[in-house]
Motif scaffolding. Structure first.
Motif, PDB file in Angstrom:
ATOM      1  N   GLU A  56       3.280  32.028 -25.569  1.00 12.25           N
ATOM      2  CA  GLU A  56       2.083  32.078 -26.424  1.00 12.25           C
ATOM      3  C   GLU A  56       2.045  30.940 -27.453  1.00 12.25           C
ATOM      4  O   GLU A  56       0.986  30.605 -27.958  1.00 12.25           O
ATOM      5  CB  GLU A  56       2.020  33.401 -27.210  1.00 12.25           C
ATOM      6  N   TYR A  57       3.228  30.398 -27.800  1.00  9.47           N
ATOM      7  CA  TYR A  57       3.273  29.383 -28.862  1.00  9.47           C
ATOM      8  C   TYR A  57       3.064  28.002 -28.237  1.00  9.47           C
ATOM      9  O   TYR A  57       3.994  27.325 -27.806  1.00  9.47           O
ATOM     10  CB  TYR A  57       4.600  29.471 -29.624  1.00  9.47           C
ATOM     11  N   TYR A  58       1.788  27.595 -28.220  1.00  8.95           N
ATOM     12  CA  TYR A  58       1.375  26.351 -27.553  1.00  8.95           C
ATOM     13  C   TYR A  58       1.776  25.110 -28.352  1.00  8.95           C
ATOM     14  O   TYR A  58       1.764  23.989 -27.825  1.00  8.95           O
ATOM     15  CB  TYR A  58      -0.170  26.373 -27.408  1.00  8.95           C
ATOM     16  N   ALA A 206      -0.391  33.461 -30.556  1.00  4.27           N
ATOM     17  CA  ALA A 206       0.709  32.548 -30.862  1.00  4.27           C
ATOM     18  C   ALA A 206       1.579  33.054 -32.007  1.00  4.27           C
ATOM     19  O   ALA A 206       2.768  32.730 -32.085  1.00  4.27           O
ATOM     20  CB  ALA A 206       0.158  31.163 -31.197  1.00  4.27           C
ATOM     21  N   TYR A 207       0.995  33.835 -32.908  1.00  4.98           N
ATOM     22  CA  TYR A 207       1.741  34.317 -34.078  1.00  4.98           C
ATOM     23  C   TYR A 207       2.057  35.806 -33.981  1.00  4.98           C
ATOM     24  O   TYR A 207       2.583  36.392 -34.934  1.00  4.98           O
ATOM     25  CB  TYR A 207       0.978  33.977 -35.367  1.00  4.98           C
ATOM     26  N   ASN A 208       1.724  36.411 -32.822  1.00  4.56           N
ATOM     27  CA  ASN A 208       2.056  37.813 -32.559  1.00  4.56           C
ATOM     28  C   ASN A 208       2.553  37.926 -31.122  1.00  4.56           C
ATOM     29  O   ASN A 208       1.969  38.632 -30.303  1.00  4.56           O
ATOM     30  CB  ASN A 208       0.823  38.711 -32.773  1.00  4.56           C
ATOM     31  N   THR A 280       4.333  35.609 -46.652  1.00  2.00           N
ATOM     32  CA  THR A 280       5.478  34.750 -46.360  1.00  2.00           C
ATOM     33  C   THR A 280       5.106  33.359 -45.827  1.00  2.00           C
ATOM     34  O   THR A 280       5.931  32.451 -45.864  1.00  2.00           O
ATOM     35  CB  THR A 280       6.410  35.426 -45.328  1.00  2.00           C
ATOM     36  N   GLU A 281       3.907  33.194 -45.272  1.00  2.00           N
ATOM     37  CA  GLU A 281       3.567  31.869 -44.730  1.00  2.00           C
ATOM     38  C   GLU A 281       2.067  31.679 -44.579  1.00  2.00           C
ATOM     39  O   GLU A 281       1.347  32.622 -44.247  1.00  2.00           O
ATOM     40  CB  GLU A 281       4.238  31.672 -43.357  1.00  2.00           C
ATOM     41  N   ASN A 282       1.630  30.445 -44.822  1.00  2.00           N
ATOM     42  CA  ASN A 282       0.309  29.990 -44.403  1.00  2.00           C
ATOM     43  C   ASN A 282       0.502  28.937 -43.338  1.00  2.00           C
ATOM     44  O   ASN A 282       1.428  28.115 -43.413  1.00  2.00           O
ATOM     45  CB  ASN A 282      -0.458  29.334 -45.555  1.00  2.00           C
ATOM     46  N   SER A 283      -0.361  28.944 -42.333  1.00  3.17           N
ATOM     47  CA  SER A 283      -0.339  27.898 -41.322  1.00  3.17           C
ATOM     48  C   SER A 283      -1.766  27.385 -41.174  1.00  3.17           C
ATOM     49  O   SER A 283      -2.575  27.939 -40.431  1.00  3.17           O
ATOM     50  CB  SER A 283       0.210  28.466 -40.010  1.00  3.17           C
ATOM     51  N   GLN A 284      -2.032  26.318 -41.934  1.00  2.00           N
ATOM     52  CA  GLN A 284      -3.377  25.753 -42.021  1.00  2.00           C
ATOM     53  C   GLN A 284      -3.752  25.050 -40.725  1.00  2.00           C
ATOM     54  O   GLN A 284      -2.929  24.339 -40.145  1.00  2.00           O
ATOM     55  CB  GLN A 284      -3.395  24.748 -43.186  1.00  2.00           C
TER      56      GLN A 284
HETATM   57  C1  AVJ Z   1       6.697  24.998 -38.332  1.00  2.00           C
HETATM   58  C2  AVJ Z   1       4.997  25.514 -39.891  1.00  2.00           C
HETATM   59  C3  AVJ Z   1       4.431  24.468 -37.840  1.00  2.00           C
HETATM   60  O1  AVJ Z   1       3.007  27.260 -38.689  1.00  2.00           O
HETATM   61  O2  AVJ Z   1       3.175  27.306 -36.537  1.00  2.00           O
HETATM   62  C4  AVJ Z   1       5.710  29.469 -36.217  1.00  2.00           C
HETATM   63  C5  AVJ Z   1       5.963  27.893 -38.265  1.00  2.00           C
HETATM   64  N1  AVJ Z   1       5.506  30.354 -38.144  1.00  2.00           N
HETATM   65  N2  AVJ Z   1       5.444  30.767 -36.045  1.00  2.00           N
HETATM   66  C6  AVJ Z   1       3.673  27.159 -37.664  1.00  2.00           C
HETATM   67  C7  AVJ Z   1       5.727  29.205 -37.544  1.00  2.00           C
HETATM   68  C8  AVJ Z   1       5.340  31.317 -37.213  1.00  2.00           C
HETATM   69  C9  AVJ Z   1       5.148  26.770 -37.748  1.00  2.00           C
HETATM   70  N3  AVJ Z   1       5.312  25.465 -38.472  1.00  2.00           N
END
Ligand code: AVJ
Length: 325
Positions: A56-58, A206-208, A280-284
């Motif tokens: 899923e993580y392209y 991609a994030y799940n 915990t995170e933003n992914s713009q």
């Molecule tokens: C490394 C910040 C590009 O945002 O996709 C991957 C980190 N977090 N899955 C992203 C991340 C959850 C990743 N970066």
């Protein structure tokens, strides 16, 4: 008693380490938020490597395909005898792709906050490229204006920032970073990977991921806090929650408390209600035009942009006009 000694040592670490101070601030403020840079201890780095392999993580495989396809063109735009400065060095695999095709690269500087991994990666790189001046700088690359970069090379100074790490910055932080980078790289430029706005269903997947690796990566922050700071997070007591916010063009990752619970740090106690979140995170995400406009506003001249055929990911060559500093 050793147990008491351990507790006080850990309590001390909570006050003196940056992670400890930031976790205290995170628990004490509302809403709770902490920098994603704390994901990357040894275990977190391993989990991230596994994310990069997920179907899923392209992101990783798409960026690599763009590099492989256009690397000759990128090297030609950069020119001979360049000094490459990588902001946040991971495996250096992508750097190797570039170094293999650049004409007589002069030097390579890798900047990372984690020295251990960085030094090992740089030693390997030096072995593969004996003629290259390889340097490891342990520093916070999010502040390019503070970097201790001395020597000059005959060619251009080229920043290398792959992986869409810039996505972890808010638009304000990204602007600050790009302004400082443009100054640092004057006479040269920046080769940067940027993830793109797309179908929210693809982003959500991609994030799940179904294997739960991203959830483990997110929760590893709590594992790390328990180990390094002596916190008492119940790891299963927090749910991984990642979603896309189209109005902000970003993925947000949260850890959501599944029940009422109390977290202690440094002798202090913090209550969590059911449903309460730690951001915990933003992914713009950007559009190609949106990113080029941002780079231009920060002092760069966007010279070339490359994408995959599905428009999932982009790489940009941004020149910084003027004489080298
Ligand atoms: C490394 C910040 C590009 O945002 O996709 C991957 C980190 N977090 N899955 C992203 C991340 C959850 C990743 N970066």
């Amino acid at each position: 008693m050793p147990a008491v000694l351990d507790q006080s040592t850990i309590a001390c670490a909570a006050e003196t380490s940056e992670f400890g101070r930031d976790m205290l601030a995170c628990l004490g403020e509302n809403p709770h938020a902490i920098s994603p840079k704390y994901f990357y201890d040894a275990q977190g780095s391993k989990l991230f490597d596994r994310i990069c392999e997920l179907p899923e993580y392209y992101v990783t495989r798409t960026e690599l395909a763009i590099f492989r396809r256009h690397i000759g063109e990128m090297a030609a735009l950069i020119g001979p005898e360049a000094e490459v400065i990588e902001f946040g060095a991971g495996s250096l695999l992508k750097a190797r792709l570039l170094l293999d095709v650049l004409e007589a690269p002069h030097g390579f500087v890798a900047i990372d906050i984690s020295g251990e991994h960085l030094n090992a990666a740089c030693r390997d790189l030096q072995r593969s490229y004996p003629a290259l001046a390889v340097e490891a700088v342990v520093a916070d690359f999010t502040h390019p204006e503070t970097l201790p970069l001395g020597h000059s090379s005959p060619g251009r100074r080229v920043g290398f920032f792959p992986g869409s790490t810039i996505g972890n910055f808010s638009p304000v932080q990204a602007t600050r970073f790009l302004v400082a980078a443009a100054r640092l790289l004057r006479g040269g430029g920046l080769l940067i990977g940027v993830d793109l706005v797309k179908d929210p269903a693809l982003l959500h997947a991609a994030y799940n991921d179904t294997a739960g690796v991203t959830a483990a990566f997110n929760r590893n922050l709590l594992v790390r806090a328990n180990r390094e700071l002596g916190c008492n997070f119940a790891i299963d007591g927090f749910r991984h929650y990642a979603f896309y916010r189209p109005e902000l063009q970003r993925i947000e990752m949260h850890l959501i408390s599944a029940a009422a619970q109390q977290i202690s740090l440094d002798g202090r106690c913090f209550r969590f209600a059911p449903g309460e979140s730690i951001h915990t995170e933003n992914s713009q995400k950007y559009t190609v035009d949106g990113f080029r406009a941002l780079a231009t506003a920060c002092g760069f001249l966007p010279r070339a942009s490359w994408c995959d055929e599905h428009g999932l990911f982009s790489i940009h060559w941004l020149e910084s006009p003027g004489p080298a500093p």
